[in-house]
Design a protein around this motif. Structure first.
Motif, short mmCIF file in Angstrom:
data_model
loop_
_atom_site.label_atom_id
_atom_site.label_comp_id
_atom_site.label_asym_id
_atom_site.label_seq_id
_atom_site.Cartn_x
_atom_site.Cartn_y
_atom_site.Cartn_z
N ASN A 1 0.80 -1.22 0.00
CA ASN A 1 0.00 0.00 0.00
C ASN A 1 0.84 1.28 0.00
O ASN A 1 0.43 2.30 0.53
N ARG A 2 1.99 1.22 -0.65
CA ARG A 2 2.85 2.41 -0.78
C ARG A 2 3.26 2.65 -2.23
O ARG A 2 4.43 2.56 -2.59
N PRO A 3 2.28 2.98 -3.09
CA PRO A 3 2.67 3.32 -4.47
C PRO A 3 3.41 4.65 -4.48
O PRO A 3 3.10 5.55 -3.69
N LEU A 4 4.39 4.75 -5.34
CA LEU A 4 5.15 6.01 -5.43
C LEU A 4 4.49 7.01 -6.37
O LEU A 4 4.92 8.15 -6.46
N GLY A 5 3.45 6.56 -7.09
CA GLY A 5 2.77 7.46 -8.02
C GLY A 5 3.62 7.76 -9.26
O GLY A 5 3.40 8.76 -9.92
N ARG A 6 4.55 6.88 -9.54
CA ARG A 6 5.42 7.06 -10.70
C ARG A 6 5.52 5.75 -11.46
O ARG A 6 5.30 4.68 -10.91
N LYS A 7 5.88 5.86 -12.71
CA LYS A 7 6.08 4.68 -13.55
C LYS A 7 7.57 4.34 -13.57
O LYS A 7 8.42 5.18 -13.32
N ALA B 1 13.80 4.67 -13.48
CA ALA B 1 14.91 3.83 -13.92
C ALA B 1 15.24 4.14 -15.38
O ALA B 1 14.35 4.17 -16.23
N ARG B 2 16.47 4.35 -15.63
CA ARG B 2 16.92 4.62 -16.99
C ARG B 2 17.85 3.48 -17.42
O ARG B 2 18.94 3.34 -16.90
N SER B 3 17.37 2.67 -18.33
CA SER B 3 18.20 1.58 -18.83
C SER B 3 17.75 1.24 -20.24
O SER B 3 16.56 1.02 -20.48
N PRO B 4 18.68 1.17 -21.17
CA PRO B 4 18.31 0.81 -22.53
C PRO B 4 17.86 -0.65 -22.66
O PRO B 4 17.27 -1.04 -23.65
N ASP B 5 18.11 -1.45 -21.61
CA ASP B 5 17.75 -2.87 -21.65
C ASP B 5 16.29 -3.13 -21.30
O ASP B 5 15.80 -4.24 -21.48
N LEU B 6 15.59 -2.13 -20.78
CA LEU B 6 14.20 -2.33 -20.36
C LEU B 6 13.26 -2.19 -21.55
O LEU B 6 13.28 -1.19 -22.26
N PRO B 7 12.38 -3.19 -21.77
CA PRO B 7 11.41 -3.09 -22.86
C PRO B 7 10.43 -1.95 -22.60
O PRO B 7 10.14 -1.61 -21.45
N THR C 1 17.29 0.77 -2.90
CA THR C 1 17.75 1.13 -4.25
C THR C 1 17.71 -0.07 -5.19
O THR C 1 17.96 0.07 -6.38
N GLY C 2 17.37 -1.24 -4.63
CA GLY C 2 17.27 -2.45 -5.45
C GLY C 2 15.87 -2.58 -6.02
O GLY C 2 14.88 -2.29 -5.36
N ARG D 1 4.27 -5.58 -10.92
CA ARG D 1 4.70 -4.39 -10.20
C ARG D 1 6.22 -4.31 -10.19
O ARG D 1 6.92 -5.32 -10.10
N ALA D 2 6.70 -3.07 -10.25
CA ALA D 2 8.11 -2.77 -10.01
C ALA D 2 8.18 -2.31 -8.55
O ALA D 2 7.41 -1.45 -8.14
#
Length: 186
Positions: A48-54, A59-65, A82-83, A121-122
């Motif tokens: 029950n702690r969404p950050l309200g962000r996608k 996260a910035r990574s060219p490997d993420l679809p 941070t993990g 979920r992330a």
């Protein structure tokens, strides 16, 4: 409808609702899904702690679809904040059966159909307990054990659910199926 702990039965798949007396800011008014529990310890995810962000915003990574970049991000607990963990939640035979699979491979997540019976979920961080630690906290009444419910996976409802989970009045569980799927059509 709090459940009572059985010392020989793992709590995997259940929800820990923080006691109203819980002062630890990491867990105050939290609902923790117990993803793993055995004699060596437990791993849980605050639901029950969404950050309200996608994910694409944090996260910035060219490997993420591209599809994964739209996943909602939740704060899962105080350990390794941070993990990044990816969790797949699946509905069982009823709304009160929720299974969780932790998946470290974001490429596999892009193939999953998110919908009524599957949520992805992330999650930043997790809650962790060493062997016997959670059992000790349960004996101190720091947590109430509750059955899960798919309503926890509704990002807009999640922040406000602690009060209804901690309450002795669980009539809401019977009423949820009667609510319209789309409140805009009311």
């Amino acid at each position: 409808m709090p459940l009572t702990p059985e010392s020989s039965k793992p709590l995997s798949g259940l929800i820990l609702a923080a006691s109203p007396a819980m002062l630890d800011p990491n867990f105050n008014q939290s609902l923790v899904y117990v993803a793993e529990h055995n004699a060596k310890g437990a791993l849980g995810l605050i639901m029950n702690r969404p950050l309200g962000r996608k994910l694409g915003e944090v996260a910035r990574s060219p490997d993420l679809p591209a599809a994964v970049l739209e996943l909602p991000v939740f704060l899962g607990g105080p350990v390794q904040r941070t993990g990044l963990l990816f969790a797949i939640f699946r509905r069982g035979a009823t709304d009160e059966e929720v299974r969780c699979e932790l998946n470290p491979d974001p490429l596999a997540l892009a193939e999953l159909p998110e919908g009524k019976d599957c949520w992805v979920r992330a999650i930043l961080g997790y809650a962790g307990w060493g062997g016997g630690q959670l059992e000790g906290e349960l004996q101190q009444n720091a947590w109430t054990i509750c059955p899960p419910h798919t309503v926890l996976l509704d990002e807009s409802c999640a922040p406000n659910l602690w009060r209804v989970f901690i309450s002795d009045d669980q009539r809401w569980r019977r009423l949820l199926p009667l609510l319209p799927q789309d409140p805009e059509l009311n």
